[in-house]
Write a protein that holds these residues in place. Structure first.
Motif, PDB file in Angstrom:
ATOM      1  N   ALA A 285       0.846  -1.196   0.000  1.00 45.66           N
ATOM      2  CA  ALA A 285       0.000   0.000   0.000  1.00 45.66           C
ATOM      3  C   ALA A 285       0.876   1.238   0.000  1.00 45.66           C
ATOM      4  N   GLY A 286       0.436   2.252  -0.702  1.00 45.33           N
ATOM      5  CA  GLY A 286       1.150   3.517  -0.673  1.00 45.33           C
ATOM      6  C   GLY A 286       0.874   4.265   0.618  1.00 45.33           C
ATOM      7  N   ASP A 287       1.750   5.172   0.951  1.00 45.35           N
ATOM      8  CA  ASP A 287       1.536   6.115   2.052  1.00 45.35           C
ATOM      9  C   ASP A 287       1.882   7.491   1.488  1.00 45.35           C
ATOM     10  N   TYR A 288       0.838   8.148   0.946  1.00 42.89           N
ATOM     11  CA  TYR A 288       1.105   9.392   0.210  1.00 42.89           C
ATOM     12  C   TYR A 288       1.509  10.543   1.114  1.00 42.89           C
ATOM     13  N   GLU A 289       1.248  10.435   2.416  1.00 40.92           N
ATOM     14  CA  GLU A 289       1.666  11.496   3.326  1.00 40.92           C
ATOM     15  C   GLU A 289       3.167  11.444   3.608  1.00 40.92           C
ATOM     16  N   ASN A 290       3.758  10.255   3.462  1.00 43.04           N
ATOM     17  CA  ASN A 290       5.147  10.057   3.865  1.00 43.04           C
ATOM     18  C   ASN A 290       6.049   9.560   2.740  1.00 43.04           C
ATOM     19  N   ASN A 291       5.610   9.738   1.473  1.00 41.21           N
ATOM     20  CA  ASN A 291       6.434   9.347   0.323  1.00 41.21           C
ATOM     21  C   ASN A 291       6.957   7.921   0.485  1.00 41.21           C
ATOM     22  N   SER A 292       6.045   7.036   0.850  1.00 37.71           N
ATOM     23  CA  SER A 292       6.474   5.691   1.227  1.00 37.71           C
ATOM     24  C   SER A 292       5.581   4.600   0.647  1.00 37.71           C
ATOM     25  N   ILE A 293       6.091   3.365   0.740  1.00 36.05           N
ATOM     26  CA  ILE A 293       5.313   2.175   0.408  1.00 36.05           C
ATOM     27  C   ILE A 293       5.375   1.227   1.592  1.00 36.05           C
ATOM     28  N   ARG A 294       4.212   0.749   1.994  1.00 35.33           N
ATOM     29  CA  ARG A 294       4.109  -0.152   3.135  1.00 35.33           C
ATOM     30  C   ARG A 294       3.831  -1.581   2.678  1.00 35.33           C
ATOM     31  N   LYS A 295       4.317  -2.520   3.460  1.00 30.18           N
ATOM     32  CA  LYS A 295       4.013  -3.937   3.258  1.00 30.18           C
ATOM     33  C   LYS A 295       3.320  -4.427   4.520  1.00 30.18           C
ATOM     34  N   ILE A 296       2.132  -5.019   4.344  1.00 32.33           N
ATOM     35  CA  ILE A 296       1.369  -5.537   5.478  1.00 32.33           C
ATOM     36  C   ILE A 296       1.338  -7.050   5.361  1.00 32.33           C
ATOM     37  N   LEU A 297       1.937  -7.735   6.327  1.00 30.92           N
ATOM     38  CA  LEU A 297       2.002  -9.188   6.305  1.00 30.92           C
ATOM     39  C   LEU A 297       0.653  -9.788   6.711  1.00 30.92           C
ATOM     40  N   PRO A 298       0.401 -11.055   6.354  1.00 33.06           N
ATOM     41  CA  PRO A 298      -0.879 -11.683   6.705  1.00 33.06           C
ATOM     42  C   PRO A 298      -1.183 -11.674   8.204  1.00 33.06           C
ATOM     43  N   ASN A 299      -0.140 -11.591   9.033  1.00 31.04           N
ATOM     44  CA  ASN A 299      -0.373 -11.543  10.490  1.00 31.04           C
ATOM     45  C   ASN A 299      -0.613 -10.128  10.991  1.00 31.04           C
ATOM     46  N   GLY A 300      -0.664  -9.166  10.084  1.00 26.16           N
ATOM     47  CA  GLY A 300      -0.965  -7.790  10.470  1.00 26.16           C
ATOM     48  C   GLY A 300       0.241  -6.920  10.719  1.00 26.16           C
ATOM     49  N   ILE A 301       1.434  -7.525  10.788  1.00 22.23           N
ATOM     50  CA  ILE A 301       2.646  -6.727  10.987  1.00 22.23           C
ATOM     51  C   ILE A 301       2.896  -5.857   9.746  1.00 22.23           C
ATOM     52  N   MET A 302       3.206  -4.591   9.975  1.00 17.10           N
ATOM     53  CA  MET A 302       3.441  -3.660   8.877  1.00 17.10           C
ATOM     54  C   MET A 302       4.888  -3.180   8.888  1.00 17.10           C
ATOM     55  N   GLU A 303       5.436  -3.013   7.695  1.00 16.01           N
ATOM     56  CA  GLU A 303       6.778  -2.450   7.584  1.00 16.01           C
ATOM     57  C   GLU A 303       6.838  -1.525   6.375  1.00 16.01           C
ATOM     58  N   THR A 304       7.707  -0.557   6.443  1.00 17.45           N
ATOM     59  CA  THR A 304       7.919   0.349   5.315  1.00 17.45           C
ATOM     60  C   THR A 304       9.046  -0.207   4.464  1.00 17.45           C
TER      61      THR A 304
END
Length: 365
Positions: A285-304
């Motif tokens: 998923a994009g994060d347009y506020e922070n010029n970033s791309i996030r990855k959300i794992l099936p267990n809910g853990i998120m990382e940039t």
């Protein structure tokens, strides 16, 4: 001697795939054979064709220039203003036509989902919508597919209205029957408490006459789990991620008011435009506020996974057979409607990619 002060760290290896010096793009999709398709909605730029394919480093109207020319005599078979293109991994490019240039009320009979055969480059089928499905306020935004259910599969489309109810539109691809779900629900509606900030400034509607209003856009980003059982979605002006069972969505015996109890909440992932899932169930998923791309794992853990000043509004995502994540960067927040009529966008817009080492989630067995 002035000291060198610490500064923000950027990371993620990005590659430029294509630079756009004409109209502003929104959508991208990479087919199972590596063909790249782009769309250009009519938001005020000089759009010569609303769907294109990148062929030998050039944009070519797709599937033809004629189909990209609005034909008032046959709006069903011509593209008006396309917001999204999605290659389904099995030989079809799906084209989502808002029929709403400049976010106008959709032209009657013009809003549609079009299936184009990638072998023949011919339109195979067109799905149109009745006026109780595509409302005067509707803006068809993005679409995901599952061909493992029903006779011909189902499509799930986000209505990202700025003035009316957001929703998920469910389409039976066998008979074309469509219905609205989560219509006006909190999960498909803008977050009324969000003040989106991009490049350090609040993003809001700023009109030529000096008047202002909050920027509000409903359900936009959409992704589907590799088994087709869970649909993930988010309003554009929200930092929250939601999900729902696709079986529940398709079950019309469950009243819309009762669907609310089936919505899952995954927490804050940043404010996103586009989303996509890979074959292992990871969500990007994009994060347009922070010029970033996030990855959300099936267990809910998120990382940039990427944070880069060139990611000026990450829009649509696609995962190619080469295991790269492709995404459009189009400076949407710099448009004139946010800056008292002054267009602050700087060309070129870009199609970027980064290696993720994963294949796209399949829509079929």
């Amino acid at each position: 001697m002035q000291p060198i002060l610490p500064f923000e760290k950027y990371f993620g290896k990005l590659e430029l795939v294509y630079a756009f010096y004409g109209a502003m793009p929104t959508g991208v999709s990479v087919s199972e054979t590596g063909r790249i398709f782009i769309c250009f909605p009519k938001w005020g730029d000089n759009v010569k064709f609303t769907v294109a394919e990148i062929v030998e480093d050039k944009l070519q109207p797709y599937p033809s220039l004629e189909i990209n020319m609005v034909n008032p005599e046959n709006i069903t078979m011509s593209f008006i203003s396309v917001q999204s293109v999605v290659a389904d991994g099995r030989g079809t490019l799906w084209i989502l036509d808002t029929a709403a240039p400049n976010f106008s009320e959709p032209i009657k009979g013009g809003a549609k989902l079009v299936a184009v055969d990638l072998k023949t480059n011919k339109i195979r089928r067109v799905y149109t919508f009745t006026e109780d499905i595509v409302l005067p306020t509707t803006y068809l935004n993005d679409v995901r597919f599952d061909f493992r259910v029903g006779k011909a599969g189902y499509a799930y489309i986000t209505d990202s209205s700025s003035k009316g109810p957001g929703a998920i539109i469910v389409v039976d691809l066998d008979n074309g029957d469509a219905f609205r779900r989560l219509n006006g629900a909190n999960s498909t509606s803008p977050d009324p408490y969000l003040l989106p900030k991009v490049e350090g400034k609040i993003l809001m509607n700023r009109n030529k006459d000096g008047s202002t209003s909050p920027f509000r856009l409903a359900s936009d980003g959409i992704a589907i789990s590799p088994d087709g059982k869970i649909l993930f979605f988010c309003p554009l002006t929200s930092r929250h991620l939601f999900s729902i069972s696709t079986e529940v969505l398709r079950d019309r015996t469950i009243l819309d008011m009762d669907l609310l109890y089936h919505v899952g909440y995954w927490g804050e992932k940043g404010a996103s435009d586009g989303m996509i899932t890979d074959a292992k169930g990871n969500i990007y998923a994009g994060d347009y506020e922070n010029n970033s791309i996030r990855k959300i794992l099936p267990n809910g853990i998120m990382e940039t996974i990427a944070h880069d000043p060139r990611i000026l509004w990450p829009d649509t995502f696609s995962i190619g057979p080469d295991q790269y994540l492709y995404f459009i960067v189009n400076q949407l927040h710099r448009q004139a409607r946010f800056h008292y009529g002054k267009d602050l966008r700087q060309k070129p817009y870009s199609l970027l990619r980064m290696k993720i080492g994963e294949l796209p989630a399949p829509a079929f067995s």
